[in-house]
Design a protein around this motif. Structure first.
Motif, PDB file in Angstrom:
ATOM      1  N   ALA A  56      40.033  36.815  36.606  1.00 62.96           N
ATOM      2  CA  ALA A  56      40.453  37.536  37.807  1.00 62.96           C
ATOM      3  C   ALA A  56      41.128  38.854  37.441  1.00 62.96           C
ATOM      4  CB  ALA A  56      41.394  36.664  38.635  1.00 62.96           C
ATOM      5  N   THR A  60      39.456  42.703  38.324  1.00 63.03           N
ATOM      6  CA  THR A  60      40.178  43.296  39.452  1.00 63.03           C
ATOM      7  C   THR A  60      40.771  44.621  39.013  1.00 63.03           C
ATOM      8  OG1 THR A  60      40.707  41.105  40.342  1.00 63.03           O
ATOM      9  CG2 THR A  60      42.022  42.962  41.131  1.00 63.03           C
ATOM     10  N   VAL A  65      46.297  39.344  42.101  1.00 60.04           N
ATOM     11  CA  VAL A  65      45.746  38.062  41.694  1.00 60.04           C
ATOM     12  C   VAL A  65      46.785  37.011  42.047  1.00 60.04           C
ATOM     13  CG1 VAL A  65      45.033  36.610  39.756  1.00 60.04           C
ATOM     14  CG2 VAL A  65      44.384  39.035  39.808  1.00 60.04           C
ATOM     15  N   ARG A  82      42.886  33.509  43.453  1.00 62.26           N
ATOM     16  CA  ARG A  82      42.335  34.491  44.387  1.00 62.26           C
ATOM     17  C   ARG A  82      42.569  35.903  43.853  1.00 62.26           C
ATOM     18  NH1 ARG A  82      45.307  30.932  48.221  1.00 62.26           N
ATOM     19  NH2 ARG A  82      46.903  32.540  48.432  1.00 62.26           N
ATOM     20  N   ASP A  83      41.552  36.754  44.008  1.00 63.68           N
ATOM     21  CA  ASP A  83      41.715  38.135  43.548  1.00 63.68           C
ATOM     22  C   ASP A  83      41.128  39.107  44.556  1.00 63.68           C
ATOM     23  OD1 ASP A  83      38.887  38.992  42.882  1.00 63.68           O
ATOM     24  OD2 ASP A  83      39.021  37.294  41.512  1.00 63.68           O
ATOM     25  N   THR A  84      41.438  40.367  44.383  1.00 69.33           N
ATOM     26  CA  THR A  84      40.930  41.429  45.262  1.00 69.33           C
ATOM     27  C   THR A  84      39.915  42.294  44.528  1.00 69.33           C
ATOM     28  OG1 THR A  84      42.801  42.850  44.647  1.00 69.33           O
ATOM     29  CG2 THR A  84      43.060  41.496  46.621  1.00 69.33           C
ATOM     30  N   GLY A  85      39.175  41.675  43.613  1.00 68.78           N
ATOM     31  CA  GLY A  85      38.201  42.401  42.812  1.00 68.78           C
ATOM     32  C   GLY A  85      36.900  42.661  43.535  1.00 68.78           C
ATOM     33  N   GLY A  87      34.154  40.996  43.718  1.00 65.04           N
ATOM     34  CA  GLY A  87      33.455  39.896  44.367  1.00 65.04           C
ATOM     35  C   GLY A  87      32.153  39.558  43.671  1.00 65.04           C
ATOM     36  N   SER A 136      33.069  33.712  47.526  1.00 69.04           N
ATOM     37  CA  SER A 136      33.159  35.144  47.290  1.00 69.04           C
ATOM     38  C   SER A 136      32.062  35.876  48.036  1.00 69.04           C
ATOM     39  CB  SER A 136      33.060  35.438  45.788  1.00 69.04           C
ATOM     40  OG  SER A 136      33.231  36.819  45.528  1.00 69.04           O
ATOM     41  N   ARG A 140      34.655  41.810  48.515  1.00 64.80           N
ATOM     42  CA  ARG A 140      35.698  41.054  49.225  1.00 64.80           C
ATOM     43  C   ARG A 140      36.497  40.132  48.311  1.00 64.80           C
ATOM     44  NH1 ARG A 140      33.176  38.455  54.531  1.00 64.80           N
ATOM     45  NH2 ARG A 140      35.382  37.931  54.767  1.00 64.80           N
ATOM     46  N   GLY A 141      36.442  40.374  47.007  1.00 62.31           N
ATOM     47  CA  GLY A 141      37.211  39.554  46.087  1.00 62.31           C
ATOM     48  C   GLY A 141      36.588  38.190  45.884  1.00 62.31           C
TER      49      GLY A 141
END
Length: 305
Positions: A56, A60, A65, A82-85, A87, A136, A140-141
């Motif tokens: 993650a 990202t 994370v 959970r991450d904001t990478g 996707g 995922s 959208r992470g």
């Protein structure tokens, strides 16, 4: 016995320096209904989560994370990373947990890795009688999750107290990690940073010799297969030089863990052996064992393979 809240907090602390360097926020979100203790294999859970959280962080570029723990009835522990990478597409998700498979061939060039990590995670979760998956979409992470049976249990065992004592022993120790693989050095540095261990890195044999000549350390972790000057040659130079680390313990850091090879490394002059891929608990226990003289004034028994 495993204390879920403490376990999660300590694991996230390992990644805080890496997150700060990338400008990311890494946090832990635990269900208030978590039991104080559950029966679970902390060593293997740590191995899984270091892989998931590490991925993650790797994928990202900005944002956060989060490691989340939830308690599900009956006696089930759920972990989410959970991450904001960037996707992962549905097609990519179908390949994620296969051995030697990557979502995009360019990821190995950009981020490194062989594609084995998530397959190993799945194997460990399966062995625990659990399930693992991912949710995922591109842009959208991602949310990687797994659930394992983890019945409530009593207080921490003596082995947990021993682990805590090992952490105290390591505090303030100075370790030189030598490896031509950036990811290996980063993992060891991240693990040890949570235990107040001072880490110096070297990426090849000559730079290892130079570092060992420049400053005293309590332990050297030496990769074996490196281009040019390999680990055994670097170890011999350090042993023969009139520097500050002539008698410092040097542990071979190698994926070849057959008894014959380990015995050969010990015979060549190494004090012990740490296996790759890294099992965090094994690495930490080995370092605690071999750095204890810098506090206690005694030496551990020499490894015999």
């Amino acid at each position: 016995p495993l204390a879920p809240q403490t376990f999660a907090d300590e694991l996230i602390q390992m990644f805080e320096p890496q997150a700060a360097a990338k400008g990311l926020v890494v946090t832990c979100a635990c269900d208030p209904d978590l039991p104080d203790f559950v029966a679970a294999d902390g060593q293997r859970l740590r191995q899984i989560l270091i892989n998931l959280v590490g991925n993650a962080m790797k994928f990202t570029a900005e944002g956060s994370v989060v490691l989340a723990l939830r308690w599900l009835q009956p006696d089930t522990l759920r972990f989410e990373v959970r991450d904001t990478g960037a996707g992962v597409s549905e097609e990519g998700q179908a390949r994620l947990f296969q051995r030697f498979s990557q979502v995009d061939a360019s990821t190995s060039r950009t981020h490194g890795g062989t594609g084995l990590g998530l397959a190993i995670c799945k194997g460990l979760v399966d062995a625990m009688g659990g399930e693992i998956g991912v949710e995922s979409a591109p842009g959208r992470g991602a949310r990687f999750w797994f659930e394992i049976p983890a019945p409530r249990t009593g207080a921490l065992s003596t082995s947990a107290a021993d682990a805590s004592q090992s952490a105290e022993i390591m505090a303030g120790a100075r370790v030189l990690i030598v490896d031509d693989n950036d990811a290996n050095r980063e993992l060891v540095t991240t693990l040890l940073s949570a235990f107040d261990v001072e880490v110096t890195e070297a990426s090849d044999g000559p730079s290892a010799v130079a570092a060992a000549q420049a400053l005293p350390v309590d332990l050297i972790l030496m990769d074996i297969r490196m281009p040019g000057m390999d680990g055994e040659a670097a170890m011999q130079v350090i042993r023969q030089a009139h520097g500050p680390n002539t008698n410092v313990p040097i542990l071979a850091f190698s994926a070849d863990v057959t008894p014959e090879n380990v015995r050969a490394l010990i015979a060549a002059g190494f004090d012990g052996h740490v296996a790759k891929p890294v099992v965090p608990a094994d690495l930490l226990l080995a370092i605690a064992d071999w750095t204890s003289p810098h506090i206690e004034g005694s030496e551990p028994a020499r490894a015999d393979g």
